[in-house]
Design a protein around this motif. Structure first.
Motif, PDB file in Angstrom:
ATOM      1  N   THR A  62      86.854  85.846 -36.190  1.00 26.54           N
ATOM      2  CA  THR A  62      86.763  87.018 -37.054  1.00 26.54           C
ATOM      3  C   THR A  62      87.851  88.039 -36.751  1.00 26.54           C
ATOM      4  O   THR A  62      88.530  88.519 -37.639  1.00 26.54           O
ATOM      5  CB  THR A  62      85.381  87.686 -36.904  1.00 26.54           C
ATOM      6  N   ASP A  63      88.003  88.381 -35.483  1.00 25.46           N
ATOM      7  CA  ASP A  63      88.977  89.400 -35.081  1.00 25.46           C
ATOM      8  C   ASP A  63      90.060  88.846 -34.175  1.00 25.46           C
ATOM      9  O   ASP A  63      90.720  89.593 -33.475  1.00 25.46           O
ATOM     10  CB  ASP A  63      88.272  90.550 -34.354  1.00 25.46           C
ATOM     11  N   GLY A  64      90.218  87.540 -34.134  1.00 24.74           N
ATOM     12  CA  GLY A  64      91.193  86.924 -33.242  1.00 24.74           C
ATOM     13  C   GLY A  64      91.041  85.419 -33.256  1.00 24.74           C
ATOM     14  O   GLY A  64      91.006  84.813 -34.322  1.00 24.74           O
ATOM     15  N   VAL A  65      90.919  84.832 -32.072  1.00 29.54           N
ATOM     16  CA  VAL A  65      90.780  83.385 -31.962  1.00 29.54           C
ATOM     17  C   VAL A  65      89.595  83.033 -31.063  1.00 29.54           C
ATOM     18  O   VAL A  65      89.129  83.853 -30.275  1.00 29.54           O
ATOM     19  CB  VAL A  65      92.070  82.726 -31.411  1.00 29.54           C
ATOM     20  N   VAL A  66      89.127  81.786 -31.207  1.00 31.94           N
ATOM     21  CA  VAL A  66      88.023  81.274 -30.412  1.00 31.94           C
ATOM     22  C   VAL A  66      88.483  79.988 -29.749  1.00 31.94           C
ATOM     23  O   VAL A  66      89.061  79.117 -30.402  1.00 31.94           O
ATOM     24  CB  VAL A  66      86.786  80.967 -31.288  1.00 31.94           C
ATOM     25  N   GLY A  98      93.330  93.848 -29.817  1.00 30.98           N
ATOM     26  CA  GLY A  98      93.045  95.138 -29.199  1.00 30.98           C
ATOM     27  C   GLY A  98      94.256  95.583 -28.410  1.00 30.98           C
ATOM     28  O   GLY A  98      95.192  94.807 -28.194  1.00 30.98           O
ATOM     29  N   PRO A  99      94.225  96.824 -27.971  1.00 29.08           N
ATOM     30  CA  PRO A  99      95.368  97.329 -27.213  1.00 29.08           C
ATOM     31  C   PRO A  99      95.485  96.617 -25.867  1.00 29.08           C
ATOM     32  O   PRO A  99      94.509  96.091 -25.341  1.00 29.08           O
ATOM     33  CB  PRO A  99      95.043  98.809 -27.025  1.00 29.08           C
ATOM     34  N   ARG A 100      96.694  96.598 -25.338  1.00 29.02           N
ATOM     35  CA  ARG A 100      96.887  96.047 -24.006  1.00 29.02           C
ATOM     36  C   ARG A 100      96.050  96.899 -23.053  1.00 29.02           C
ATOM     37  O   ARG A 100      96.169  98.110 -23.024  1.00 29.02           O
ATOM     38  CB  ARG A 100      98.351  96.090 -23.603  1.00 29.02           C
ATOM     39  N   PRO A 101      95.143  96.280 -22.297  1.00 29.01           N
ATOM     40  CA  PRO A 101      94.285  97.061 -21.405  1.00 29.01           C
ATOM     41  C   PRO A 101      95.106  97.825 -20.373  1.00 29.01           C
ATOM     42  O   PRO A 101      96.086  97.323 -19.850  1.00 29.01           O
ATOM     43  CB  PRO A 101      93.414  96.004 -20.723  1.00 29.01           C
ATOM     44  N   GLU A 102      94.693  99.058 -20.126  1.00 28.97           N
ATOM     45  CA  GLU A 102      95.338  99.896 -19.124  1.00 28.97           C
ATOM     46  C   GLU A 102      94.268 100.549 -18.275  1.00 28.97           C
ATOM     47  O   GLU A 102      93.119 100.639 -18.676  1.00 28.97           O
ATOM     48  CB  GLU A 102      96.193 100.971 -19.801  1.00 28.97           C
ATOM     49  N   GLY A 103      94.652 101.041 -17.125  1.00 26.66           N
ATOM     50  CA  GLY A 103      93.735 101.773 -16.267  1.00 26.66           C
ATOM     51  C   GLY A 103      92.903 100.855 -15.393  1.00 26.66           C
ATOM     52  O   GLY A 103      93.219  99.673 -15.226  1.00 26.66           O
ATOM     53  N   PRO A 104      91.792 101.387 -14.864  1.00 30.24           N
ATOM     54  CA  PRO A 104      91.008 100.627 -13.876  1.00 30.24           C
ATOM     55  C   PRO A 104      90.349  99.365 -14.421  1.00 30.24           C
ATOM     56  O   PRO A 104      90.023  98.465 -13.677  1.00 30.24           O
ATOM     57  CB  PRO A 104      89.968 101.637 -13.392  1.00 30.24           C
ATOM     58  N   ARG A 105      90.145  99.254 -15.742  1.00 33.92           N
ATOM     59  CA  ARG A 105      89.519  98.059 -16.314  1.00 33.92           C
ATOM     60  C   ARG A 105      90.553  97.103 -16.870  1.00 33.92           C
ATOM     61  O   ARG A 105      90.207  96.128 -17.521  1.00 33.92           O
ATOM     62  CB  ARG A 105      88.548  98.464 -17.426  1.00 33.92           C
ATOM     63  N   GLU A 149      90.559  91.273 -24.761  1.00 33.90           N
ATOM     64  CA  GLU A 149      91.348  91.978 -25.771  1.00 33.90           C
ATOM     65  C   GLU A 149      92.825  91.730 -25.499  1.00 33.90           C
ATOM     66  O   GLU A 149      93.248  91.687 -24.350  1.00 33.90           O
ATOM     67  CB  GLU A 149      91.068  93.480 -25.732  1.00 33.90           C
ATOM     68  N   SER A 150      93.580  91.565 -26.579  1.00 33.38           N
ATOM     69  CA  SER A 150      95.011  91.285 -26.451  1.00 33.38           C
ATOM     70  C   SER A 150      95.743  91.837 -27.664  1.00 33.38           C
ATOM     71  O   SER A 150      95.233  91.734 -28.787  1.00 33.38           O
ATOM     72  CB  SER A 150      95.236  89.774 -26.364  1.00 33.38           C
ATOM     73  N   PRO A 151      96.939  92.372 -27.474  1.00 37.82           N
ATOM     74  CA  PRO A 151      97.719  92.793 -28.632  1.00 37.82           C
ATOM     75  C   PRO A 151      98.212  91.604 -29.465  1.00 37.82           C
ATOM     76  O   PRO A 151      98.561  91.768 -30.620  1.00 37.82           O
ATOM     77  CB  PRO A 151      98.889  93.572 -28.032  1.00 37.82           C
ATOM     78  N   ASP A 152      98.197  90.399 -28.880  1.00 33.75           N
ATOM     79  CA  ASP A 152      98.621  89.186 -29.594  1.00 33.75           C
ATOM     80  C   ASP A 152      97.654  88.047 -29.277  1.00 33.75           C
ATOM     81  O   ASP A 152      97.941  87.165 -28.465  1.00 33.75           O
ATOM     82  CB  ASP A 152     100.052  88.806 -29.202  1.00 33.75           C
TER      83      ASP A 152
END
Length: 135
Positions: free
Chosen positions: A34-38, A54-61, A11-14
């Motif tokens: 579909t939702d980004g790039v391949v 998707g949002p910039r991942p935060e936290g333990p994952r 997941e990436s904001p860009d």
């Protein structure tokens, strides 16, 4: 029984900018998804890197991608049972089209809690496609 690595999802904001990096790093093309790039890489059967919005991942994952594996010489059920015996855990089950076709995936966690999805085998998918043709 065995599995093969099919895809990794990030997941990436860009997704386009991150996809440009990975396509250059892997020396391959970037395609719209579909939702980004391949990004397709490797020898046949090729592997896929999906970069979705998707949002910039935060936290333990944070920054931990989700891998997609495919059952090879076994059914999805057989292979998920084998992986559970090795220490994985099934956290969800999703079915494509209809449950009776037994085609879908199991969302799983490895022993350290890393996400992966185990997909139905190519043979299971082909069988389901033949059945769908008669419906």
């Amino acid at each position: 029984m065995s599995v093969s690595l099919r895809a990794v999802l990030i997941e990436s904001p860009d997704p386009v900018a991150l996809g440009a990096f990975w396509s250059a790093a892997l020396e391959t093309s970037i395609d719209p998804g579909t939702d980004g790039v391949v990004i397709r890489f490797g020898q046949p059967p090729e592997q896929l890197l999906y970069i979705v919005e998707g949002p910039r991942p935060e936290g333990p994952r944070a920054g931990k991608p989700c891998m997609f594996l495919s059952a090879v010489d076994a059914t999805l059920d057989e292979e998920s049972e084998r992986l559970v015996a090795l220490g994985a855990a099934v956290i969800d089950r999703k079915w494509n089209v209809a449950r009776e076709l037994n085609v879908g995936y199991a969302a799983m966690l490895d022993p350290e809690g890393n996400c992966f999805h185990l997909l139905s085998s190519d043979e299971e998918v082909r069988t389901a496609e033949r059945i769908l043709e008669t419906w």
